[in-house]
Design a protein around this motif. Sequence first.
Motif, mmCIF file in Angstrom:
data_model
loop_
_atom_site.group_PDB
_atom_site.id
_atom_site.type_symbol
_atom_site.label_atom_id
_atom_site.label_comp_id
_atom_site.label_asym_id
_atom_site.label_seq_id
_atom_site.Cartn_x
_atom_site.Cartn_y
_atom_site.Cartn_z
ATOM 1 N N GLY A 7 0.553 -1.021 0.229
ATOM 2 C CA GLY A 7 -0.081 0.379 0.077
ATOM 3 C C GLY A 7 0.990 1.007 -0.223
ATOM 4 N N VAL A 8 0.397 2.690 -0.325
ATOM 5 C CA VAL A 8 0.837 3.604 -0.010
ATOM 6 C C VAL A 8 0.999 4.055 1.476
ATOM 7 C CG1 VAL A 8 0.968 5.912 -1.019
ATOM 8 C CG2 VAL A 8 0.660 3.909 -2.053
ATOM 9 N N LEU A 9 2.159 5.059 2.013
ATOM 10 C CA LEU A 9 2.135 5.558 3.312
ATOM 11 C C LEU A 9 1.611 7.224 3.168
ATOM 12 C CD1 LEU A 9 3.174 5.100 6.150
ATOM 13 C CD2 LEU A 9 5.161 5.456 5.877
ATOM 14 N N VAL A 10 0.601 7.629 3.631
ATOM 15 C CA VAL A 10 0.572 9.030 3.462
ATOM 16 C C VAL A 10 1.176 9.545 4.921
ATOM 17 C CG1 VAL A 10 -1.132 10.490 2.904
ATOM 18 C CG2 VAL A 10 -1.081 8.559 1.743
ATOM 19 N N LEU A 36 -3.230 5.184 11.030
ATOM 20 C CA LEU A 36 -1.872 4.651 11.834
ATOM 21 C C LEU A 36 -1.463 6.032 12.805
ATOM 22 C CD1 LEU A 36 0.759 3.808 8.486
ATOM 23 C CD2 LEU A 36 -0.567 2.569 11.114
ATOM 24 N N HIS A 40 0.182 10.100 10.530
ATOM 25 C CA HIS A 40 -0.089 9.379 8.533
ATOM 26 C C HIS A 40 -0.820 8.295 8.051
ATOM 27 C CE1 HIS A 40 4.081 9.680 10.117
ATOM 28 N NE2 HIS A 40 4.958 9.619 8.843
ATOM 29 N N PHE A 42 -2.254 4.931 5.973
ATOM 30 C CA PHE A 42 -2.115 3.401 5.048
ATOM 31 C C PHE A 42 -3.380 3.371 4.523
ATOM 32 C CE2 PHE A 42 -0.970 -1.245 4.599
ATOM 33 C CZ PHE A 42 -0.108 -0.610 3.400
ATOM 34 N N SER B 454 4.043 7.662 0.208
ATOM 35 C CA SER B 454 5.700 6.482 -0.345
ATOM 36 C C SER B 454 4.589 5.057 -0.459
ATOM 37 C CB SER B 454 6.596 7.093 0.356
ATOM 38 O OG SER B 454 6.554 6.012 1.795
ATOM 39 N N VAL B 482 10.628 3.141 6.868
ATOM 40 C CA VAL B 482 9.869 4.318 6.198
ATOM 41 C C VAL B 482 9.438 4.864 7.618
ATOM 42 C CG1 VAL B 482 8.613 6.084 5.243
ATOM 43 C CG2 VAL B 482 9.579 3.990 4.258
ATOM 44 N N TRP B 483 7.991 3.945 8.627
ATOM 45 C CA TRP B 483 7.195 5.162 9.879
ATOM 46 C C TRP B 483 7.631 3.752 10.512
ATOM 47 C CZ3 TRP B 483 2.996 2.460 11.360
ATOM 48 C CH2 TRP B 483 2.581 3.483 12.723
ATOM 49 N N TYR B 492 6.590 -0.133 8.801
ATOM 50 C CA TYR B 492 6.352 0.377 7.546
ATOM 51 C C TYR B 492 7.741 -0.027 6.365
ATOM 52 C CZ TYR B 492 4.179 2.226 3.075
ATOM 53 O OH TYR B 492 3.596 2.068 1.937
#
Lengths: 73, 510
Positions: A7-10, A36, A40, A42, B454, B482-483, B492
């Motif tokens: 997935g994408v972390l925002v 998160l 953050h 996800f 990302s 990253v996190w 992550y």
Amino acid sequence: MVKAVRGVLVECEPAIKSILVHIDSTHHHEFIIDDLDETHLFVKETMLQVLKQKLEERLKETYRPEEPLEDSE
Amino acid sequence: MSSVGQQSYQLSDYLEKLPGTTFRKLYQQPSTAFAIFRRMLPPLAKVFVQALLYMPSPLLLAELDVWVRAEGKMQRDRALSILRSLHIVQITPPGKDKPQELQLTTNFKNSLRLALEGGGSHNSFGVPSTLPVDPRIDIAYLDSYARRKWEDILHYVVNSVPVQGEGGGGGSVGGPKASVKDLLLIGRLVERRHDTKAGVGITQAGFTFLLQEANAQVWTLLLLWLEAADRAKGAAEQGKAAAAAAKTDSIDMLSFLFMLASLELGRAYDTDALSETRRNMLPALVDFGLIYIPREDTRQYFPTRLATTLTSSASSLRSVSSGFSAAAANNPGDASSLGTTPETSAAAKGSVIVETNYRLYAYTSSPLQIAVLALFTQLNMRFAGMATGRLTRDSIRRAISFGITADQIISYLASHAHEQMVRAAAATGRPVLPPTVVDQIRLWQLENERMRTSAGFLFKDFDSLEEYVSLSSYAEEIGVLVWKSDKKRMFYASKFEQLRDYLKSRKKAE
């Protein structure tokens, strides 16, 4: 058992995050996989572009940036 | 140093995805092993390889700790992780009865030794042609040839920008070959569109491509080509370029590229000494401008600067542009090549002045450079040999909406800054670009990019705290974290392959 989810972390400001969460809740939760922390989220990879668009629309309604000074050529 | 990492980034991504068997085949060629060693490894990893190269027996992993200072543990782990992902070293899995051991993989070790010592009949570094060489084909000739070929390709991409002003309209004569155009389409650097003159439109990836340095651009195109060949093996009918490439084996292709990189500029090499797959690659390489084959005698081929610098380090990469600018200055009569006036030779050195009031002056008449500047600048006036414009919120925003990042713009401006700016900055000890402008470009991006994203993988549902701690700290050591949230026991990471291997080896040890 450990899981790895694609997935994408925002990462964004808390204010923006709350708008994103609101968009998600009014669209059958089709964007966010996991909330998160304060800054953050996800997000589903396939839905990222749509989410960006929705945020842009929402911001246009409320946000008017300062225009820079005109240039005198 | 950081520039090296950035340039080889894409190549390393491609290599990381290859399976171990592919590496074993690749490393049968001394030129490949040597090229990977030279180009892909950080200094500490090189030190490790050099130390291990002539070691008769495996080294205990614990002994490696003695070589590295305690504060360098992170660098050590990163170096090892790169060496493992490139299948240069193998480390025995941790076991209860036996300590972990470290050694070079057999093929890599043998090939690198051969490369250093010489000897063997592998012909891995090319076979020079014994035929007489046409005296007209000298380094300057090859440089101007390669430059023309490459600028044709860049022009084709730039011209696909929906034109703003006159910048994008610089006419290219003929453009690249159809096979190259197909490749750009397959690689999604451009896509078919009907509202532009060329019938194609640029994509985000295309913008990124344009702002890269020449060497990174060459690699991008070559990797697209390799991937097209890989895909074509599975599905035979995929357009002309792919079908032709289907016959060639992507492993052999890659090692041929590494071999080209080891050849000497200005020398003729023998085409008859090449295997058939490699001979099949020659026409495409001619289209890219990586090699030159005289029309009247196809038994010889000449590598150009684009090929011989493929695996060089950063300092010699700079010689690409200076070599090209010299070529431009030497051939003022060559009308078909673009911007052969003295101004463009200055362009290669740097021609852009940015003032603190966001005004930009570019001392160039190269349509290519003006078109690139027009991607993120509001160009106002154009004179002979000079264009002026302004960096505005709108022009930067537009660039960012194309997918260009603030850092790309800043690094483009910095690397193309006029000598005068560089000199003034050096004299006063200040950065080359005005800090206010740099900050403002970043702020404009932030304003536009309300969310930073990302792609990667979320690791969760750990069985135990201990498992979470060990995997997340491993992820941090190899630089993919990253996190993380200790409370939620989630983290992550940007990549998962090595973490998966790490988990597997841990399972085995238990």
